[in-house]
Design an enzyme around this catalytic site. Structure first.
Site, PDB file in Angstrom:
ATOM      1  N   ASP A 110       0.865  -1.185   0.000  1.00 13.83           N
ATOM      2  CA  ASP A 110       0.000   0.000   0.000  1.00 13.83           C
ATOM      3  C   ASP A 110       0.900   1.233   0.000  1.00 13.83           C
ATOM      4  OD1 ASP A 110      -2.618   1.195   2.279  1.00 13.83           O
ATOM      5  OD2 ASP A 110      -1.494   2.210   0.701  1.00 13.83           O
ATOM      6  N   ILE A 111       0.856   1.993  -1.058  1.00 19.46           N
ATOM      7  CA  ILE A 111       1.794   3.128  -1.238  1.00 19.46           C
ATOM      8  C   ILE A 111       1.612   4.176  -0.148  1.00 19.46           C
ATOM      9  CG2 ILE A 111       0.354   4.615  -2.730  1.00 19.46           C
ATOM     10  CD1 ILE A 111       2.866   4.806  -4.575  1.00 19.46           C
ATOM     11  N   ASP A 120      -5.845   7.268  -5.677  1.00 19.25           N
ATOM     12  CA  ASP A 120      -6.114   8.695  -5.446  1.00 19.25           C
ATOM     13  C   ASP A 120      -6.938   8.868  -4.163  1.00 19.25           C
ATOM     14  OD1 ASP A 120      -7.674  11.251  -7.592  1.00 19.25           O
ATOM     15  OD2 ASP A 120      -6.260  11.416  -5.921  1.00 19.25           O
ATOM     16  N   GLY A 150      -5.951   0.830 -13.199  1.00 20.05           N
ATOM     17  CA  GLY A 150      -7.199   0.544 -12.479  1.00 20.05           C
ATOM     18  C   GLY A 150      -8.387   1.102 -13.232  1.00 20.05           C
TER      19      GLY A 150
END
Ligand code: APR
Length: 175
Positions: free
Chosen positions: A11-12, A35, A120
């Site tokens: 998970d960034i 985002d 995505g």
């Protein structure tokens, strides 16, 4: 000192790096996917700063503070929506990586993490997008190795395998 490239699962929003890259939309006012995750983790101050940026064109990048994120900065870039590959998608996607890396270097960033931009909601075929990402990044590093670490942060196994394959393929073509 050469730049190290890493391909990781994760998970960034959890990464303690100088900058994470956001796969944004042209408004820069948040969305779903990575985002949405970045805006939720960074907090409301991020949206307030994004409102001052006046949006962003596809293939370009703009930078904000990281606020509540462990990362110091966020580089927002807008990937191309996949339209069959006949609307300069590869060129625009490559530009996302190049523009983000240029902005990072210009601001003294030493460690940066990318999500799989356009893979995505924007529907870019993952295997093709991964090859563009690796190739554009390696092309940039031929001219500039001031970055110490570049991480491709893959949120699921399919993306992770695509990036590993893309890196191996790029290795072979480089010989
Ligand atoms: N960390 C890392 N990667 C993530 C995370 C996360 N927390 N959440 C999602 N991803 C991955 C997705 O699994 C996908 O592989 O990021 C990649 C990019 O997917 P999207 O976030 O849907 O971005 P994109 O395809 O570029 O579409 C952008 O979606 O969220 C909206 O506002 C955004 O309109 C824009 C569009």
């Amino acid at each position: 000192m050469s730049t190290e490239i890493f391909i990781d699962r994760g998970d960034i929003t959890t990464l303690k790096v100088d900058a994470i890259v956001n796969a944004a939309n042209a408004s820069l006012l948040g969305g779903s996917g990575v985002d949405g995750a970045i805006h939720r983790a960074a907090g409301r101050e991020l949206l307030a700063e994004c409102r001052t940026l006046g949006g962003c064109s596809t293939g370009q990048a703009k930078m904000t503070q990281g606020y509540a994120l462990p990362a110091k900065f966020i580089i927002h870039t807008v990937g191309p929506r996949w339209r069959g590959g006949t609307h300069e998608e590869p060129k625009l996607l490559a530009s996302c990586y190049t523009s983000s890396l240029q902005l990072a270097v210009a601001n003294g960033v030493k460690s940066i993490a990318f999500p799989a931009i356009s893979c995505g909601v924007y529907g870019y075929p993952i295997e093709q997008a991964a090859r563009v990402a690796i190739s554009a990044t390696r092309e940039f590093l031929k001219c500039d190795n001031s970055l110490e670490k570049i991480i491709f942060t893959c949120f699921d196994d399919r993306v992770y395998r695509a990036y590993l394959d893309a890196e191996r393929t790029d290795d072979r073509t480089d010989r």
